[in-house]
Design an enzyme around this catalytic site. Structure first.
Site, mmCIF file in Angstrom:
data_model
loop_
_atom_site.group_PDB
_atom_site.id
_atom_site.type_symbol
_atom_site.label_atom_id
_atom_site.label_comp_id
_atom_site.label_asym_id
_atom_site.label_seq_id
_atom_site.Cartn_x
_atom_site.Cartn_y
_atom_site.Cartn_z
ATOM 1 N N SER A 108 0.830 -1.210 0.000
ATOM 2 C CA SER A 108 0.000 0.000 0.000
ATOM 3 C C SER A 108 0.861 1.254 0.000
ATOM 4 O O SER A 108 2.013 1.244 0.420
ATOM 5 C CB SER A 108 -0.900 0.018 1.234
ATOM 6 O OG SER A 108 -1.517 -1.230 1.418
HETATM 7 N N1 SAH Z 1 -0.181 -4.632 4.240
HETATM 8 C C1 SAH Z 1 0.391 -5.162 3.037
HETATM 9 C C2 SAH Z 1 -0.510 -4.933 1.865
HETATM 10 C C3 SAH Z 1 -0.762 -6.194 1.119
HETATM 11 S S1 SAH Z 1 -2.036 -6.133 -0.090
HETATM 12 C C4 SAH Z 1 1.805 -4.653 2.834
HETATM 13 O O1 SAH Z 1 2.289 -3.824 3.620
HETATM 14 O O2 SAH Z 1 2.454 -5.134 1.904
HETATM 15 C C5 SAH Z 1 -3.337 -7.001 0.715
HETATM 16 C C6 SAH Z 1 -3.083 -8.433 1.053
HETATM 17 O O3 SAH Z 1 -4.298 -8.974 1.557
HETATM 18 C C7 SAH Z 1 -2.686 -9.328 -0.116
HETATM 19 O O4 SAH Z 1 -1.439 -9.880 0.148
HETATM 20 C C8 SAH Z 1 -3.768 -10.407 -0.143
HETATM 21 O O5 SAH Z 1 -3.286 -11.694 -0.455
HETATM 22 C C9 SAH Z 1 -4.275 -10.348 1.288
HETATM 23 N N2 SAH Z 1 -5.608 -10.919 1.505
HETATM 24 C C10 SAH Z 1 -6.739 -10.822 0.762
HETATM 25 N N3 SAH Z 1 -7.746 -11.524 1.326
HETATM 26 C C11 SAH Z 1 -7.233 -12.082 2.476
HETATM 27 C C12 SAH Z 1 -7.764 -12.937 3.491
HETATM 28 N N4 SAH Z 1 -9.034 -13.378 3.490
HETATM 29 N N5 SAH Z 1 -6.957 -13.293 4.499
HETATM 30 C C13 SAH Z 1 -5.667 -12.879 4.557
HETATM 31 N N6 SAH Z 1 -5.104 -12.094 3.634
HETATM 32 C C14 SAH Z 1 -5.879 -11.693 2.597
#
Ligand code: SAH
Length: 265
Positions: A108
């Site tokens: 993000s």
């Molecule tokens: N906070 C992260 C952002 C990652 S993007 C960072 O700093 O890099 C959002 C993430 O949510 C993705 O990796 C995706 O795989 C995850 N995601 C989506 N649905 C999910 C679920 N039900 N449980 C766990 N992770 C999930």
């Protein structure tokens, strides 16, 4: 509950301590990466980029964009974002942009992370010496936001559904040796009951509803911050405060997060 060994913490503000690890959560051991293998160091020597300076200018920008929480701004200055992304993208690490982290997912934007964590901490009911007590993050991704959360919370449980990203986040966080960040591979739509109740729950992925498990696992006095899709299919931020017998929901500005999906991949 297992006893977890303590480690020398490498980042200011985190004293080494013993913590209890909930069943199913990964913790960090192992040795720090050699600086000779540090891709950013190699890149920096090529382009003369000074990571501390660029990070400070990112922090100044965050403050100009409205982030006021000093502990949070300090976290942004000490966590090295370039360590969480591919070497090829390292020169964009401190720009206010989301970047690919593999598996079709993105890290993000710093100002979105700043905004959401600031909102999370403004619940303020469940603070210990200026830090949120226990936080659940849904969507670990590369682990950057978990690292920031680790600086402003006593304990962080972060759950990711994609195994490859869970492994990547472990790899990224291991050299930093944060004793208070626990990674879990699983379906975050179910929350992580073993760590509940949480003072804060923050999601980096958005669905059409807020899963009931999150509301159940939020402590009374706690706050949840997440993207949610509205009827037109666009996402907005929602903040939910939990009281003894009720919830207060506030819908805020539009955002653009990856979808919240169920199951483990
Ligand atoms: N906070 C992260 C952002 C990652 S993007 C960072 O700093 O890099 C959002 C993430 O949510 C993705 O990796 C995706 O795989 C995850 N995601 C989506 N649905 C999910 C679920 N039900 N449980 C766990 N992770 C999930």
């Amino acid at each position: 509950m297992k006893q977890k060994p303590s480690f020398p913490a490498k980042v200011d503000g985190l004293a080494p301590k013993k913590v209890h690890l909930a069943k199913g959560a990964a913790h960090f051991t192992g040795s720090a990466k050699s600086s000779a293998l540090d891709p950013f160091a190699a890149l920096a020597s090529g382009v003369g980029l000074d990571s501390t300076k660029v990070r400070e200018s990112m922090v100044q920008k965050l403050a100009q964009q409205g982030v006021q929480d000093e502990m949070l701004l300090r976290a942004f200055s000490c966590i090295e974002r370039h360590k969480f992304i591919d070497t090829a993208l390292a020169n964009q690490a401190y720009e206010d942009t989301s970047l690919p982290i593999g598996f079709g997912q993105t890290i993000s934007k710093p100002n979105v992370i700043g905004r959401m964590i600031e909102l999370l901490r403004q619940g303020k009911n469940l603070m210990i010496t200026g830090k949120l007590s226990r936080v659940l993050e849904i969507g670990t991704g590369c682990g950057y936001q978990a690292a920031i959360l680790g600086q402003v919370s006593k304990e962080v449980y972060s759950i990711e559904r994609i195994q490859g990203l869970y492994e990547k986040a472990k790899e990224n966080l291991r050299p930093m040796r944060f004793p208070n960040i626990h990674l879990i591979l699983g379906d975050g739509m179910l929350g992580f009951a073993q760590g509940a109740p949480y003072a804060g729950i923050i999601s980096a992925a958005g669905g059409e509803n807020i899963p009931t498990a999150w509301l159940d696992q939020l402590a009374v006095g706690g706050r949840l911050v997440a993207p949610i899709s509205n009827e037109q299919g666009s996402q907005v931020l929602v903040v939910i405060d939990k009281f003894e017998n009720s919830y207060k929901r506030s819908f805020l500005e539009p955002v653009n997060f990856v979808p919240l999906l169920s199951g483990v991949a």
